[in-house]
Design a protein around this motif. Sequence first.
Motif, mmCIF file in Angstrom:
data_model
loop_
_atom_site.group_PDB
_atom_site.id
_atom_site.type_symbol
_atom_site.label_atom_id
_atom_site.label_comp_id
_atom_site.label_asym_id
_atom_site.label_seq_id
_atom_site.Cartn_x
_atom_site.Cartn_y
_atom_site.Cartn_z
ATOM 1 N N VAL B 32 0.837 -1.213 0.000
ATOM 2 C CA VAL B 32 0.000 0.000 0.000
ATOM 3 C C VAL B 32 0.867 1.256 0.000
ATOM 4 O O VAL B 32 0.551 2.255 -0.653
ATOM 5 N N SER B 33 1.993 1.176 0.725
ATOM 6 C CA SER B 33 2.855 2.359 0.804
ATOM 7 C C SER B 33 3.622 2.587 -0.503
ATOM 8 O O SER B 33 4.158 3.656 -0.742
ATOM 9 N N PRO B 36 -0.146 3.000 -6.004
ATOM 10 C CA PRO B 36 -1.066 4.141 -6.031
ATOM 11 C C PRO B 36 -2.403 3.884 -5.309
ATOM 12 O O PRO B 36 -2.916 4.788 -4.662
ATOM 13 N N ASP B 100 -3.607 9.825 -5.944
ATOM 14 C CA ASP B 100 -4.436 10.446 -4.917
ATOM 15 C C ASP B 100 -3.689 11.182 -3.839
ATOM 16 O O ASP B 100 -4.290 11.730 -2.931
ATOM 17 N N LEU B 101 -2.323 11.207 -3.893
ATOM 18 C CA LEU B 101 -1.609 11.848 -2.808
ATOM 19 C C LEU B 101 -1.511 13.371 -2.981
ATOM 20 O O LEU B 101 -1.652 14.104 -2.041
ATOM 21 N N GLU B 109 -3.404 14.980 5.546
ATOM 22 C CA GLU B 109 -2.882 14.338 6.740
ATOM 23 C C GLU B 109 -1.362 14.433 6.698
ATOM 24 O O GLU B 109 -0.729 14.190 5.670
ATOM 25 N N GLU B 110 -0.786 14.766 7.867
ATOM 26 C CA GLU B 110 0.666 14.946 7.939
ATOM 27 C C GLU B 110 1.396 13.694 7.477
ATOM 28 O O GLU B 110 2.403 13.769 6.773
ATOM 29 N N ALA B 111 0.881 12.517 7.893
ATOM 30 C CA ALA B 111 1.527 11.253 7.515
ATOM 31 C C ALA B 111 1.564 11.089 6.005
ATOM 32 O O ALA B 111 2.550 10.591 5.445
ATOM 33 N N VAL B 114 4.416 13.047 4.700
ATOM 34 C CA VAL B 114 5.688 12.375 5.015
ATOM 35 C C VAL B 114 5.916 11.217 4.046
ATOM 36 O O VAL B 114 7.021 11.026 3.527
ATOM 37 N N LEU B 115 4.858 10.458 3.772
ATOM 38 C CA LEU B 115 4.977 9.333 2.830
ATOM 39 C C LEU B 115 5.342 9.819 1.439
ATOM 40 O O LEU B 115 6.122 9.191 0.725
ATOM 41 N N ILE B 118 8.953 10.550 1.463
ATOM 42 C CA ILE B 118 9.717 9.300 1.446
ATOM 43 C C ILE B 118 9.798 8.769 0.015
ATOM 44 O O ILE B 118 10.850 8.337 -0.449
ATOM 45 N N TYR B 133 9.413 1.056 9.078
ATOM 46 C CA TYR B 133 8.382 1.777 9.831
ATOM 47 C C TYR B 133 6.963 1.383 9.452
ATOM 48 O O TYR B 133 6.064 1.476 10.269
ATOM 49 N N VAL B 134 6.738 0.990 8.202
ATOM 50 C CA VAL B 134 5.383 0.618 7.786
ATOM 51 C C VAL B 134 5.152 -0.881 7.952
ATOM 52 O O VAL B 134 4.138 -1.312 8.495
ATOM 53 N N LEU B 168 12.152 17.462 4.680
ATOM 54 C CA LEU B 168 10.840 17.754 5.274
ATOM 55 C C LEU B 168 10.708 19.228 5.627
ATOM 56 O O LEU B 168 11.690 19.893 5.914
#
Lengths: 355, 168
Positions: B32-33, B36, B100-101, B109-111, B114-115, B118, B133-134, B168
């Motif tokens: 998922v990370s 898409p 969709d990002l 969302e902050e996460a 961050v993704l 990354i 981390y994921v 960041l």
Amino acid sequence: MKNFEQQLKSLKSSKRIGSWDSAARAQVRARVMNVVKVEAARATPVQSLWFVSQFISRPLTIGTAAFVLLTGGWSATVSAAAGSLPGDSFYSVKRITEEAQLRLASLDRRAVLHTEFASRRLDEAEALVAAADTRPEAKALAHQALTDYKDQLARATADVVEINKASDPAAKTLVSSVGNKITELSAALDKTSAVQDQSSADIHEVKEAAASAASAVASAVVDVHESSASDSSERELKAMFSTLLGKVQARQTMNRHRIDVMSAMLGEDPERFKNAAGVPKSADLGSLAVAVANTSSAVDLAMSALTTGGYRAAFDELEKADRALLATEQQIAAYEFSILSAPEIETEAITPKAP
Amino acid sequence: MYLAGRVFSDKDAAAFEELFEKYAALVRRFLVSRLPRPEDADDLTADTFLRSWEYLSASRVEKPGSLFFRVARNLVADFYRRQKDTVGLDSAAEVASREDLAGETADKEEAAVVLEKIASLREEYAEILLLHYVSEMKPREIASITGKTPNGVRILLHRAKKALKEIL
């Protein structure tokens, strides 16, 4: 406010990653298992048949083997034990079966069996290390498996030395082939994750023992070659040398790389490591690099000796280089541990800039 | 008894199902990370386990977890190769941001941000951050997938985090 590390840890539960919708998960499971069950129903478990045939062909005079027979489920029991690991319920059956095989075997067959069992102990140690996150006792069991590997290797080596004393030419042939196998097992140890990244005295002892085994069999195989001067013993010697040379060169490369990485880390974050205990200074890393570089002259001498047929000298020089690298490795592991244990300097959470 | 051993020696479907229950969610999180859409991650999760079943039932594998992630990584690479062929995109980050990002809402969302950052790092940094981390993989497990040593993984992780902080 979360710090940077907490921000990263919270990624897995973010909306983007989220949890897996139960209906979607069930669909994926069904898609996979429908295929797996059909294919599993068609397959025949070949490996369990192999184990049955191994035991039917041997005379059952050993008490433990007879006990297993009397309990009635012996073929299934032995088959079930085949893939078991230390700590599993059938593991003791696996080990009892191995001891029974050894007691029935002749000296030359025993040497072969010991190498097979050493290989199994190494595989078990690897599997246990892989399972360490779900089995708290796995690491301790892996250490024990490595100790057992060391023991099997020592017994195989003792058998080879014993066979070497015999005058039977067929037995001499076996010395070379089993010697080669022991050398490969000694080299295989370095590649397993059970010993990588370990700095304990026990692991170092196992590595030293593997190096000693390789050296002892090299000496036995050189003896065989000197008495027979045959093409096949020469081929075996060259194959063994090649395996050991590969191991030494891999060790040199890995040690150099580890020293370079430590230097880079210390350079990138000097504040973090300035006062941390046990962290090496650049002069310390320089000394280690010199120690590794110095082993190249022993390797060069080994290769020159080999080209002129001086096999004994060749293996001696290679052993010198290997032992020097082992000593360096121990120091490198200790420095790495200090570097990785040095406390991070806390940073606040970073608010991402707007795109 | 050792599950992968049972799959190899007995083609044991129940043992494989236990492996699925243990690893599927972690593999899917990684996918998922990297992909898409969640539907793409579901498809590739199924493909990962189907391919791994073929491999595990034919070869003795000591670390099935590492195998699943190696297969998943390869499937992600194939996915983007096909995308590149059909829509002519240069990188995974472009595909992800197109889907969709990027740019849907001003207040993301902050996460998610961050993704996105990354995903814009070099491949080996992005991958190691996501695996750790994921997918919650330990350095030793990441080492067995990527062919590095566990200490090498820890050092790479340190560098990846530093690179992420800088952007960041």
